[in-house]
Design an enzyme around this catalytic site. Structure first.
Site, PDB file in Angstrom:
ATOM      1  CB  THR A  97      -0.913   0.021   1.234  1.00 38.69           C
ATOM      2  OG1 THR A  97      -1.717  -1.166   1.249  1.00 38.69           O
ATOM      3  CG2 THR A  97      -1.829   1.243   1.210  1.00 38.69           C
ATOM      4  CE  LYS A 136      -5.157  -1.929   1.502  1.00 37.56           C
ATOM      5  NZ  LYS A 136      -3.840  -2.534   1.570  1.00 37.56           N
TER       6      LYS A 136
END
Length: 297
Positions: free
Chosen positions: A95, A170
């Protein structure tokens, strides 16, 4: 086809294990050698450096902690970009911010290396079961080429668009994780402060409109049993919500709930909870109100 996997921590080790179980030839690297021992016993080949892994593999997966780790692993003098063969496909499962993904997309393209941002959601249990949600940005042709591999890891695998699109999706997910964690903590601490039984309150909320996956996760797996061993640590949610808040600012918003969530996770970090599960964000609030959210003894 040889698959390289860099970063075999809580999530990466489980994903690499699934690839091994599905017959892939997997080469692994981690700075901490102990973290690859179990994978080697399961059939993985260990590489002594990032550069050697990059030279030997057709597809390289990275699952790292922080954006700066990603930039170093890819862009360092001994990193992937300098050492991978033309035609190599890189899949970053970390991420990171969209800008990081776009920078690496451009740098890899200059060396005829393909790059997809493909962050995952679903936690260790999802990685174990192969039910992760995988959000992919980059060239569609490359996505379609390697999608069978991604479907070994994920139950929901979505192509979202150009480079950075997966990272944006995300971060939006992580924004909700952080905000929901804050709301759950505030609600449960308030109930305890007014003398409500925490377990009874939770049982009411989970069958009402206040229910959420975060409420159930935090209460059932962590808070009520006072077990804060990390599935997803406070420090990672703090990193993610900071990046997500930047997205909201870029979108044109000035005041939003993610700012309060970032503050709450920052306070938890300052209170020594950085490596505890994200649900531990409740603890400073409990201390402030002089209560504990727990099952009756």
């Amino acid at each position: 086809m040889i698959i390289g996997f860099i970063g075999t921590g809580v999530m990466g080790s489980r994903m690499a294990k699934r690839l091994l179980e599905h017959g892939y030839d997997v080469h692994v690297y981690n700075r901490t050698k102990e973290k690859v021992r179990a994978l080697v016993e399961q059939g993985a080949n260990v590489e002594e450096s990032i550069s050697s892994l990059a030279r030997n593999c057709d597809i390289i997966c990275t699952c790292l902690s922080m954006p700066e780790d990603v930039l170093e692993v890819y862009g360092g003098i001994n990193g992937i970009i300098e050492n991978a063969r033309p035609g190599t496909v890189c899949i970053d499962l970390t991420t990171v911010g969209a800008n990081t993904s776009k920078i690496l997309f451009e740098k890899t393209a200059d060396r005829d290396i393909a790059y997809l941002d493909a962050p995952v959601s679903g936690g260790p249990e999802g990685a174990e079961a192969g039910t992760l949600t995988i959000m992919v940005g980059g060239e569609r042709e490359i996505f379609e080429k390697i999608s069978p591999l991604l479907r070994v890891l994920g139950g929901t695998v979505e192509y979202l668009g150009s480079s950075g699109s997966g990272s944006i999706a995300k971060l939006i997910n992580q924004y909700l994780v952080a905000v929901h964690s804050l709301a759950v903590s505030e609600a449960m601490v308030t109930g305890a402060a007014f003398g409500l039984d925490s377990e009874q309150l939770y049982n009411i909320l989970k069958v009402s409109y206040g229910d959420s996956r975060i409420l159930r996760r935090h209460m059932e797996q962590y808070v009520l049993d006072r077990n804060f061993q990390p599935g997803g640590a406070v420090k990672y949610v703090l990193k993610d919500v900071r990046l997500a808040n930047q997205l909201l600012q870029e979108a044109g918003m000035n005041n939003f709930t993610g700012q309060l969530a970032e503050q709450a996770f920052s306070v938890a970090t300052e209170n020594g909870l950085s490596d505890s599960d994200m649900s531990a964000v409740i603890q400073p609030m409990e201390e402030q109100c002089g209560v504990l959210v727990r099952k009756k003894r």
